[in-house]
Design a protein around this motif. Structure first.
Motif, PDB file in Angstrom:
ATOM      1  N   MET A   1       0.839  -1.184   0.000  1.00  0.00           N
ATOM      2  CA  MET A   1       0.000   0.000   0.000  1.00  0.00           C
ATOM      3  C   MET A   1       0.881   1.242   0.000  1.00  0.00           C
ATOM      4  SD  MET A   1      -3.447  -0.868   2.085  1.00  0.00           S
ATOM      5  CE  MET A   1      -2.781  -0.452   3.645  1.00  0.00           C
ATOM      6  N   ASP A   2       0.290   2.338  -0.449  1.00  0.00           N
ATOM      7  CA  ASP A   2       1.030   3.579  -0.647  1.00  0.00           C
ATOM      8  C   ASP A   2       0.730   4.627   0.406  1.00  0.00           C
ATOM      9  OD1 ASP A   2       2.155   2.688  -3.048  1.00  0.00           O
ATOM     10  OD2 ASP A   2       0.460   3.421  -4.220  1.00  0.00           O
ATOM     11  N   ALA A   3       1.695   5.509   0.586  1.00  0.00           N
ATOM     12  CA  ALA A   3       1.507   6.731   1.364  1.00  0.00           C
ATOM     13  C   ALA A   3       2.191   7.869   0.631  1.00  0.00           C
ATOM     14  CB  ALA A   3       2.086   6.594   2.769  1.00  0.00           C
ATOM     15  N   VAL A   4       1.496   8.977   0.536  1.00  0.00           N
ATOM     16  CA  VAL A   4       2.085  10.208   0.012  1.00  0.00           C
ATOM     17  C   VAL A   4       2.565  11.015   1.205  1.00  0.00           C
ATOM     18  CG1 VAL A   4       1.579  12.414  -1.115  1.00  0.00           C
ATOM     19  CG2 VAL A   4       0.692  10.272  -2.086  1.00  0.00           C
ATOM     20  N   LEU A   5       3.820  11.439   1.175  1.00  0.00           N
ATOM     21  CA  LEU A   5       4.354  12.350   2.176  1.00  0.00           C
ATOM     22  C   LEU A   5       4.524  13.708   1.508  1.00  0.00           C
ATOM     23  CD1 LEU A   5       4.962   9.606   3.525  1.00  0.00           C
ATOM     24  CD2 LEU A   5       7.103  10.590   4.321  1.00  0.00           C
ATOM     25  N   MET A   6       3.697  14.662   1.899  1.00  0.00           N
ATOM     26  CA  MET A   6       3.790  16.035   1.392  1.00  0.00           C
ATOM     27  C   MET A   6       4.569  16.838   2.434  1.00  0.00           C
ATOM     28  SD  MET A   6       0.868  18.714   0.111  1.00  0.00           S
ATOM     29  CE  MET A   6       0.022  18.803   1.698  1.00  0.00           C
ATOM     30  N   ILE A   7       5.756  17.269   2.066  1.00  0.00           N
ATOM     31  CA  ILE A   7       6.716  17.794   3.031  1.00  0.00           C
ATOM     32  C   ILE A   7       6.879  19.314   2.930  1.00  0.00           C
ATOM     33  CG2 ILE A   7       9.134  17.680   3.763  1.00  0.00           C
ATOM     34  CD1 ILE A   7       9.108  14.748   2.789  1.00  0.00           C
ATOM     35  N   ASP A   8       6.667  19.993   4.061  1.00  0.00           N
ATOM     36  CA  ASP A   8       7.008  21.404   4.277  1.00  0.00           C
ATOM     37  C   ASP A   8       6.376  22.398   3.304  1.00  0.00           C
ATOM     38  OD1 ASP A   8       8.480  20.781   6.518  1.00  0.00           O
ATOM     39  OD2 ASP A   8      10.383  20.687   5.453  1.00  0.00           O
ATOM     40  N   MET A   9       5.150  22.174   2.952  1.00  0.00           N
ATOM     41  CA  MET A   9       4.440  23.135   2.098  1.00  0.00           C
ATOM     42  C   MET A   9       3.872  24.240   3.001  1.00  0.00           C
ATOM     43  SD  MET A   9       4.891  22.260  -1.034  1.00  0.00           S
ATOM     44  CE  MET A   9       3.557  22.957  -1.994  1.00  0.00           C
ATOM     45  N   GLN A  10       4.795  25.057   3.523  1.00  0.00           N
ATOM     46  CA  GLN A  10       4.487  26.083   4.514  1.00  0.00           C
ATOM     47  C   GLN A  10       4.962  27.449   4.031  1.00  0.00           C
ATOM     48  OE1 GLN A  10       6.469  23.150   7.331  1.00  0.00           O
ATOM     49  NE2 GLN A  10       5.367  24.476   8.771  1.00  0.00           N
ATOM     50  N   GLN A  11       4.276  28.480   4.496  1.00  0.00           N
ATOM     51  CA  GLN A  11       4.507  29.853   4.057  1.00  0.00           C
ATOM     52  C   GLN A  11       5.969  30.285   4.160  1.00  0.00           C
ATOM     53  OE1 GLN A  11       2.323  31.709   2.586  1.00  0.00           O
ATOM     54  NE2 GLN A  11       0.298  31.361   3.433  1.00  0.00           N
ATOM     55  N   GLY A  12       6.626  30.007   5.281  1.00  0.00           N
ATOM     56  CA  GLY A  12       7.968  30.519   5.531  1.00  0.00           C
ATOM     57  C   GLY A  12       8.997  30.116   4.495  1.00  0.00           C
ATOM     58  N   TYR A  13       8.880  28.932   3.954  1.00  0.00           N
ATOM     59  CA  TYR A  13       9.850  28.473   2.966  1.00  0.00           C
ATOM     60  C   TYR A  13       9.760  29.266   1.668  1.00  0.00           C
ATOM     61  CZ  TYR A  13      10.852  24.512   5.976  1.00  0.00           C
ATOM     62  OH  TYR A  13      11.230  23.720   7.041  1.00  0.00           O
ATOM     63  N   PHE A  14       8.606  29.806   1.392  1.00  0.00           N
ATOM     64  CA  PHE A  14       8.395  30.483   0.117  1.00  0.00           C
ATOM     65  C   PHE A  14       8.745  31.964   0.168  1.00  0.00           C
ATOM     66  CE2 PHE A  14       6.406  26.473  -0.243  1.00  0.00           C
ATOM     67  CZ  PHE A  14       6.606  26.112  -1.552  1.00  0.00           C
TER      68      PHE A  14
END
Length: 187
Positions: A1-14
């Protein structure tokens, strides 16, 4: 089975201009991947970096420079707008304090409890948090796929070199969202 890890999609990085330029395409690609995973019944783990105001979770460079980043409750720690909401039953938000999503978190236990054997990584930044998480995934014997058009870096050169290194040395292929969506498996 699969898992998607969505990492650090946060305001500060941008706040980095190069990442900000990539933001619309990255939000779109991550959103398509997350929606596809949720529709397939796959696990989605939204990994966020959060630090405490009392300095107890600060990384060495933050302490040495006396420069906090991504403090709990701050605007910079907030998730980017436009991303699909992640929550039960197939979505989990996981907080981390270092580059790897595995470092001092319960990620391994969560993945084993859910019967996950393949991880699909998306988010930022290729050479730091994505790379560190990918290496730790390898160490924990997870098959790992780097969803290349849903991963970004402030440096295109670093992005390409890191994806190439992880692909060659750790057998972690870089594929596109459109290629991986039909292969997603869930519970």
């Amino acid at each position: 089975m699969d898992a998607v890890l969505m990492i650090d999609m946060q305001q500060g990085y941008f706040s980095d201009p190069d990442l900000e330029e990539q933001r619309p395409a990255l939000v779109d690609a991550c959103s398509r991947l997350v929606r596809g995973a949720l529709d397939a019944g796959a696990l989605v783990v939204e990994v966020v970096t959060v630090h405490e105001h009392d300095r107890s979770t600060w990384a060495r460079n933050m302490l040495e420079d006396d420069k906090p980043f991504l403090l709990r409750g701050s605007e910079e720690a907030a998730r980017l707008p436009g991303l699909p909401e992640v929550g039960p039953p197939n979505g989990v938000v996981l907080e981390k304090t270092r580059d790897s999503a595995f470092h001092r978190t319960d990620l391994v236990d969560l993945l084993h409890e859910r019967g996950i054997d393949r991880l699909l990584l998306c988010g930022i930044s290729t050479e730091s948090c994505i790379g560190a998480t990918a290496l730790d995934a390898y160490s924990h014997d997870f098959e790992t796929v780097l969803v290349a058009d849903a991963i970004a870096s402030p440096s295109q050169d670093s992005h390409v070199r890191t994806l190439d290194h992880l692909g060659r040395s750790y057998r972690q292929p870089g594929v596109g969202v459109a290629d991986v969506l039909p292969t997603l498996t869930g519970a």
